[in-house]
Design an enzyme around this catalytic site. Structure first.
Site, PDB file in Angstrom:
ATOM      1  N   GLY A 102       0.802  -1.217   0.000  1.00 38.38           N
ATOM      2  CA  GLY A 102       0.000   0.000   0.000  1.00 38.38           C
ATOM      3  C   GLY A 102       0.834   1.265   0.000  1.00 38.38           C
ATOM      4  N   GLU A 103       2.060   1.188   0.510  1.00 30.85           N
ATOM      5  CA  GLU A 103       2.880   2.389   0.611  1.00 30.85           C
ATOM      6  C   GLU A 103       4.081   2.354  -0.334  1.00 30.85           C
ATOM      7  OE1 GLU A 103       2.602   3.968   4.907  1.00 30.85           O
ATOM      8  OE2 GLU A 103       2.297   1.826   5.095  1.00 30.85           O
TER       9      GLU A 103
HETATM   10 MO1  MOS Z   1       0.283   4.369   6.883  1.00 33.17          MO
HETATM   11  S1  MOS Z   1       1.114   6.245   6.954  1.00 33.17           S
HETATM   12  O1  MOS Z   1       1.427   3.537   7.829  1.00 33.17           O
HETATM   13  O2  MOS Z   1      -1.220   4.575   7.630  1.00 33.17           O
END
Ligand code: MOS
Length: 759
Positions: A724-725
Site C-alpha cells: 500500500g505504501e
Molecule cells: Mo500508513 S502512513 O502507515 O497509515
C-alpha cells in the site's frame, strides 16, 4: 506454532472486483459521520489564532446566547478526563482543553454543542479569546527552534545505523558528492473529513469515527475517560481516505465523548477542512545531507545520510528513514544521524510511507547525481551496487527482486532509447527527460485475530477488527477465506471496522493484507480441520478415508483417490448447522506477550528490519518521462512505469490500484504538494483544496504497473508483502532526475515548480 501454508501454485491472485464495489459506487458504503444517530446534537470547534502563548480570558457570552446552543466546553474545562498521550495510539500529548497554554496555531480552544450545525458554527465564530502572545518558532530556521538527536528521545525512532569506517572511506573515495535535499510540509487531505460521533447508553459509549485502529482507540479513549475499555466501542464503517491521518487518535475524540455525556445526547463533530490542518497530523518538512563516495568503476564505498525533521514543542515525533536508506545498497561503509527540531507546531504523524517517502527521495536523487558524476547509466549504477546482504547487520534479504524490477520496468519504458546527454531529447517546443529511482518499503506483519463461520449452506462469514481504508482489505480477506474453504467469493461476507470484532493491528505500515490474511488463513484452516475430522469420523460421509490427504474443492471435502462429500453432508453427520472458529495469529519470533499486546491495542510489528534471521522488504523500480516546455517551463509527466515485487499478490486488481495511487501521489509530491507556512505566525496558509495543490485528471496521463512475480514464504504464512505504501516511494526522485536530464537543473528541494526552472 504457525505452520506456513504451502506457497500457492498461482502467486498472482485473481483480479476480482472489490466485494464492496457496488456499495461504494452507489453511495451505500457509509462514512462514520453518515450514521443516523437519533436526537443528535452538533459540535463545532473553535481554534486558536496564535501559535504560542496562553489564553488570558475566553469570552463565551455571545456564543452562549445563540439560540440552540446547549453547551460549550472550553480551555480548563476538562479536568475530569486524563490528558492524551503521545505514541502510536495517541497523536499528541497536547491536551488542548486541559489548560490555557497554546502550543500551535489552530489548537482547539473550545467545542460548542448546539441543536443544529448552523447554531454551533455561529456560536463558535462568536467566541473571543484574549491571548498572552509569544513569538512562535515556525520551522527549522526559526529563532527558538530546538534541535536534539532522535536516538533515545523518541519511542518511534529505531536507530542511527552505522557500518565500517565512513569517514576514512569517504575521505579516500575517488568520486564523491555532498549535497542537501529537502521535502516540504504536507497534509493528507483525505476526501472524507475528520469526524467524531459519540453516543452514550448508560455507561456504554459508542464512537463512530473514521479510524485505522479501532482496538487501540478503544483502549486509549477508555484511559482518557477513566472508564473500562469493555464499555467503549469504536465503529469505523468505511473510511474515505486515511493515509496515516486516521491512525493515532487525536484529542477531539475524548472531548466530543465528554460533550455527549454532558448534554445527555449523541454529539457529532465534523471538522472543517481548514480546521483539520491544525487539529490532525501531517507530514512535517524534512532536510537531508547526503555524502556518497565511490571508486571510478561506480562501486560505492561510503554512504552518509543525515536527516532533520520538524515536530511540535512537546512531542518527539520522528520518521527516521535511514533504517531503510542505510540498507538499500552495498555501500561498504554507512553513517547516519537523525535529528528532531522542536517548533511551535501541532504534532506531525504518519503519512503514507512515512520514513521512506522523504528519505528515499534524498537517497535516490543522490544516486542519480552520483551516476552523473561517474558518467554511468543510473540503472547500471544500481546494478553495480546491488547487495547480497544488508550492509548494517549482514543479514540476508528474505527476498529481493529489485534488479528484476529494473529489468522489466526499463524494458516496458523503453529506457534503451534514452540519450544520456543532458538536454539532448526534444520534441518540438518540449524538452524531454527520463529518470528512474528505486522504491522500497519494509514488509511487516503483526498479530491479528479472526473468526470464521461456515454454515451448512456453504456461506462463510469472516469477522476481523481491521479497517477498510480503501485498500481492498475486505476483498482480500474474502479471497483468502474463499480459497481455503473452496467456495465462491460471493458466498463470503466480511465484517470489519468495529472494536467489538476480533482484534486486528493498526491498519498502517502496509501490514494489513499480510496480518489479516494470515489470521483468516489460520481460522479457515481450523474450520477445515474440524470439517475433515467429521468427514472421516465414524458415521461421516468419508468414513474410512485417511485424514492426511483431504482437501476442499468446489464446496466439497475431497479425499485421496477422488472420493468426495458435499459440505452439507458433513454438517448433517455432525448434526450442527455451522462451524465457527476463532484464530489468533502471531508472527514467527513473537514474544509471549504478543497476543496480550494485540488485545491492548499495542501490536508488535515483525519483519522489515526487526527480525534476527533476515531483513524483509518489498522493492520496485519506477521510470518516468517528463516534458518541459522550453518557453513557459510548464512541467508535465506524460508517462510513468513502475515494476514492483511484493511476494504473493492476493488480488492483482486492488494491488495495481494501490501502486497506481502511490505513483500518482509521488507525482504530487514532486510537482504539486506543499503546505505553505507563514513564518512570522507559524501558521498554515493554504488550508483548503483550492490552494493546497494536488494533481487532477489532466495532470496524470499514462500510469503503468508491472507486477513482478516473487515467492517469499519467509515473510509470513500468507507469503504477502504489503504494497500500500510502496508505489509512493521513489517517484519524486525519478521525476527530479528526469527534470535534470531534460534541463540540466538539479532540483533538490521539493516540490519542483515552474519557477525553479526559469533561468
Ligand atoms: Mo500508513 S502512513 O502507515 O497509515
Amino acid at each position: 506454532m504457525n505452520e506456513a501454508a504451502p506457497a500457492p501454485k498461482e502467486n498472482m491472485g485473481a483480479p476480482l472486483p472489490r466485494v464492496d464495489a457496488r456499495l461504494k459506487v452507489t453511495g451505500q458504503a457509509p462514512y462514520p459521520a453518515d450514521f443516523a444517530a437519533a436526537n443528535v446534537a452538533y459540535g463545532v470547534l473553535a481554534t486558536s489564532t496564535i501559535a504560542r502563548g496562553s489564553i488570558r480570558a475566553l469570552h463565551l457570552d455571545r456564543a452562549r446566547a445563540v439560540p440552540g446552543v446547549l453547551d460549550i466546553i472550553s480551555a480548563g474545562d476538562v479536568g475530569s478526563i486524563d490528558k492524551p498521550k503521545f505514541g502510536n495510539t495517541g497523536a499528541s500529548s497536547i491536551g488542548p482543553l486541559h489548560d490555557t497554554k497554546i502550543f500551535h496555531d489552530g489548537q482547539i480552544i473550545a467545542l460548542v454543542v448546539a441543536d443544529t450545525f448552523e447554531a454551533a458554527e455561529e456560536a463558535a465564530m462568536l467566541i473571543r479569546a484574549d491571548y498572552a502572545e509569544e513569538t512562535p518558532s515556525a520551522s527549522f530556521d526559526s529563532k527558538g527552534a530546538e534541535t536534539e538527536a532522535a536516538a533515545g528521545k523518541s519511542p518511534m525512532f529505531k536507530e542511527d545505523v552505522k557500518a565500517g569506517d565512513f569517514d576514512a572511506a569517504f575521505e579516500a573515495a575517488a568520486v564523491k558528492i555532498d549535497q542537501k535535499y529537502s521535502t516540504p510540509t504536507q497534509h493528507h487531505n483525505p476526501i472524507e473529513l475528520f469526524s467524531t460521533t459519540a453516543m452514550w447508553q448508560g455507561d456504554q459509549l459508542t464512537v463512530h469515527e473514521p479510524c485505522q485502529n479501532v482496538t487501540g482507540w478503544k483502549v486509549e479513549l477508555a484511559r482518557q475517560l477513566k472508564i473500562d475499555p469493555a464499555n467503549v466501542r469504536i465503529i469505523s464503517s468505511y473510511v474515505g481516505g486515511a493515509f496515516g491521518s486516521k491512525g493515532p487518535m487525536t484529542a477531539r475524540t475524548a472531548i466530543v465523548a465528554l460533550a455527549a455525556r454532558r448534554v445527555g445526547r449523541p454529539v457529532r463533530c465534523v471538522v472543517s477542512r481548514m480546521q483539520s490542518f491544525g487539529t490532525q497530523t501531517y507530514r512535517a518538512e524534512t532536510r537531508h545531507r547526503i555524502r556518497m563516495g565511490a571508486d571510478r568503476n561506480g562501486k560505492i564505498s561510503a554512504f552518509g545520510h543525515e536527516g532533520w525533521e520538524v515536530t511540535s514543542r512537546p512531542d518527539p515525533y520522528v520518521v527516521g528513514g535511514t533504517s531503510a536508506t542505510g540498507r538499500m545498497y552495498d555501500y561498504g561503509s554507512v553513517l547516519t544521524h537523525v535529528s528532531i527540531v522542536h517548533a511551535d507546531r501541532n504534532t506531525p504523524g504518519y503519512m503514507r510511507s512515512p520514513p521512506e517517502t522523504p528519505y528515499v527521495y534524498a537517497l535516490e536523487n543522490a544516486m542519480d547525481e552520483m551516476a552523473v558524476a561517474l558518467g554511468m547509466d543510473p540503472v547500471e549504477f544500481r546494478r553495480v551496487n546491488e547487495p547480497k546482504k544488508e550492509p548494517i547487520g549482514g543479514r540476508p534479504f528474505s527476498s529481493r527482486s529489485l534488479l528484476k524490477c529494473y529489468d522489466q520496468a526499463a524494458e516496458a519504458f523503453g529506457w534503451s532509447r534514452r540519450d544520456a546527454a543532458v538536454g539532448s531529447m526534444r520534441d518540438g517546443d518540449w524538452l524531454v527527460g527520463m529518470g528512474c529511482a528505486t522504491a522500497i518499503y519494509p514488509s511487516s506483519v503483526a498479530p491479528c485475530a479472526a473468526r470464521i463461520r461456515l454454515t451448512d449452506d456453504g456461506q462463510v462469514r469472516v469477522q476481523c477488527g481491521s479497517h477498510e481504508i480503501g485498500t481492498g482489505v475486505r476483498t482480500v480477506a474474502a479471497q483468502m477465506a474463499a480459497e481455503r474453504l473452496a467456495v465462491d467469493i460471493d458466498k463470503v461476507s466480511v465484517e470489519m471496522g468495529d472494536s467489538a470484532l476480533p482484534p486486528a493491528p493498526v491498519s498502517g505500515g502496509s501490514i494489513s493484507t499480510a496480518s489479516v490474511c494470515s489470521a483468516v488463513l489460520k481460522a479457515a484452516d481450523a474450520v477445515r480441520a474440524k470439517l475433515f475430522a467429521a468427514a472421516v469420523a465414524e458415521g461421516g460421509p468419508l468414513s474410512g478415508s485417511g485424514n492426511e490427504k483431504l482437501d476442499m474443492q468446489d464446496g466439497k471435502v475431497v479425499a485421496a483417490g477422488g472420493k468426495s462429500a458435499a459440505i452439507a453432508d458433513v454438517f448433517k453427520s455432525m448434526q450442527v448447522g455451522a462451524i465457527e472458529e476463532y484464530a489468533e495469529f502471531a508472527p514467527k519470533g513473537s514474544t509471549g506477550q504478543a497476543l496480550k499486546k494485540l488485545y491492548a491495542g499495542q501490536p508488535e510489528f515483525h519483519g522489515g528490519e526487526e527480525d534476527k534471521d533476515s531483513v524483509k522488504y518489498a522493492f520496485g523500480a519506477e521510470f518516468v518521462e517528463v516534458r518541459i516546455n522550453s518557453y513557459t517551463r510548464e512541467i508535465r509527466v506524460p508517462r510513468i512505469v513502475g515494476a514492483f515485487a511484493a511476494g504473493r499478490i492476493m488480488n492483482t486488481r486492488t494491488a495495481r490500484s494501490q501502486l497506481m495511487g502511490g505513483m500518482i501521489w509521488g507525482i504530487s509530491h514532486a510537482l504539486h504538494e506543499a503546505t505553505e507556512i507563514d513564518q512570522r505566525h507559524a501558521r498554515y496558509v493554504n488550508r483548503d483544496l483550492q490552494d493546497y495543490l494536488v494533481p487532477v485528471n489532466a495532470d496524470i496521463k499514462k500510469v503503468d504497473v508491472i507486477l513482478v512475480p516473487e515467492v517469499d514464504m519467509e515473510v509470513n504464512p500468507a507469503g504477502v508483502k504489503g504494497l500500500g505504501e510502496l508505489g509512493n516511494v521513489g517517484t519524486a526522485a525519478a521525476i527530479a532526475s528526469a527534470v535534470y536530464h531534460a534541463t540540466g537543473k538539479r532540483i533538490r528541494d521539493l516540490p519542483i515548480r515552474i519557477e525553479n526552472l526559469l533561468v
